[in-house]
Design a protein around this motif. Structure first.
Motif, PDB file in Angstrom:
ATOM      1  N   VAL A 162      90.189 153.107 -49.813  1.00  0.00           N
ATOM      2  CA  VAL A 162      89.243 154.202 -49.592  1.00  0.00           C
ATOM      3  C   VAL A 162      87.838 153.742 -49.966  1.00  0.00           C
ATOM      4  O   VAL A 162      87.650 152.866 -50.802  1.00  0.00           O
ATOM      5  CB  VAL A 162      89.622 155.464 -50.407  1.00  0.00           C
ATOM      6  CG1 VAL A 162      90.960 156.012 -49.976  1.00  0.00           C
ATOM      7  CG2 VAL A 162      89.586 155.217 -51.897  1.00  0.00           C
ATOM      8  N   THR A 163      86.856 154.356 -49.315  1.00  0.00           N
ATOM      9  CA  THR A 163      85.462 154.130 -49.690  1.00  0.00           C
ATOM     10  C   THR A 163      85.171 154.963 -50.939  1.00  0.00           C
ATOM     11  O   THR A 163      85.962 155.850 -51.300  1.00  0.00           O
ATOM     12  CB  THR A 163      84.521 154.561 -48.556  1.00  0.00           C
ATOM     13  OG1 THR A 163      84.641 155.984 -48.385  1.00  0.00           O
ATOM     14  CG2 THR A 163      84.841 153.836 -47.250  1.00  0.00           C
ATOM     15  N   GLU A 164      84.054 154.718 -51.571  1.00  0.00           N
ATOM     16  CA  GLU A 164      83.707 155.522 -52.757  1.00  0.00           C
ATOM     17  C   GLU A 164      83.505 156.985 -52.388  1.00  0.00           C
ATOM     18  O   GLU A 164      83.867 157.882 -53.154  1.00  0.00           O
ATOM     19  CB  GLU A 164      82.488 154.945 -53.472  1.00  0.00           C
ATOM     20  CG  GLU A 164      82.800 153.710 -54.288  1.00  0.00           C
ATOM     21  CD  GLU A 164      83.998 153.885 -55.221  1.00  0.00           C
ATOM     22  OE1 GLU A 164      84.040 154.867 -56.002  1.00  0.00           O
ATOM     23  OE2 GLU A 164      84.917 153.052 -55.163  1.00  0.00           O
ATOM     24  N   SER A 165      82.960 157.235 -51.224  1.00  0.00           N
ATOM     25  CA  SER A 165      82.789 158.616 -50.767  1.00  0.00           C
ATOM     26  C   SER A 165      84.153 159.286 -50.559  1.00  0.00           C
ATOM     27  O   SER A 165      84.351 160.444 -50.948  1.00  0.00           O
ATOM     28  CB  SER A 165      81.984 158.631 -49.470  1.00  0.00           C
ATOM     29  OG  SER A 165      81.906 159.931 -48.959  1.00  0.00           O
ATOM     30  N   GLU A 166      85.079 158.557 -49.962  1.00  0.00           N
ATOM     31  CA  GLU A 166      86.427 159.099 -49.770  1.00  0.00           C
ATOM     32  C   GLU A 166      87.128 159.310 -51.104  1.00  0.00           C
ATOM     33  O   GLU A 166      87.835 160.302 -51.288  1.00  0.00           O
ATOM     34  CB  GLU A 166      87.254 158.156 -48.890  1.00  0.00           C
ATOM     35  CG  GLU A 166      86.805 158.126 -47.448  1.00  0.00           C
ATOM     36  CD  GLU A 166      87.455 157.030 -46.634  1.00  0.00           C
ATOM     37  OE1 GLU A 166      87.564 157.202 -45.412  1.00  0.00           O
ATOM     38  OE2 GLU A 166      87.858 155.981 -47.218  1.00  0.00           O
TER      39      GLU A 166
END
Length: 138
Positions: free
Chosen positions: A76-80
């Motif tokens: 996952v990305t940090e936003s996710e």
């Protein structure tokens, strides 16, 4: 104190009124009301019922880009990750108050946040959809 909830008989109400004469506090509600996302109602036999149907229905699913859905093993990305934490927190709030049916799956998701993959985002959305689908049962 940020929020408080109390109830009792006339003796309790008298003590509460004395307390409030020295330490005023916010509104008082009776019978049917929502308190921090929990719908509280009292029937004619004085039984108290709690549900979070509207709270659970108001939780937004995590938006996942169509291309990312194709490879569920991507990290996952940090936003996710932030979205995953938010959804898990909302599910945890419901599971600890009125929705024990969501507790095990939510607990499992909590253990995946630091090493989250796209499939964990999809699983979190599935748990949310299950919670919404079964919200009338609780």
């Amino acid at each position: 104190v940020d929020d408080g909830l109390c109830c009792g008989d006339m003796t309790f109400l008298k003590a509460l009124n004395q307390f409030e004469s020295k330490f005023p506090f916010g509104p008082k509600r009776e019978k049917d009301y929502t308190f921090t996302g929990i719908q509280i109602s009292q029937d004619d036999d004085f039984n108290i019922h709690l549900n979070q149907t509207e709270y659970v229905r108001s939780i937004d699913a995590i938006s996942i880009d169509h291309d990312r859905r194709k490879n569920e093993d991507l990290p996952v990305t940090e936003s996710e990750r932030q979205s995953l934490r938010g959804l898990i927190g909302s599910l945890q709030y419901a599971s600890t108050h009125t929705r024990p049916d969501l507790a095990a799956k939510t607990g499992h998701l909590q253990s995946m946040v630091t090493r989250g993959k796209v499939h964990h985002l999809l699983e979190a959305n599935r748990v949310l959809m299950e919670g919404k689908k079964n919200s009338l049962c609780f």
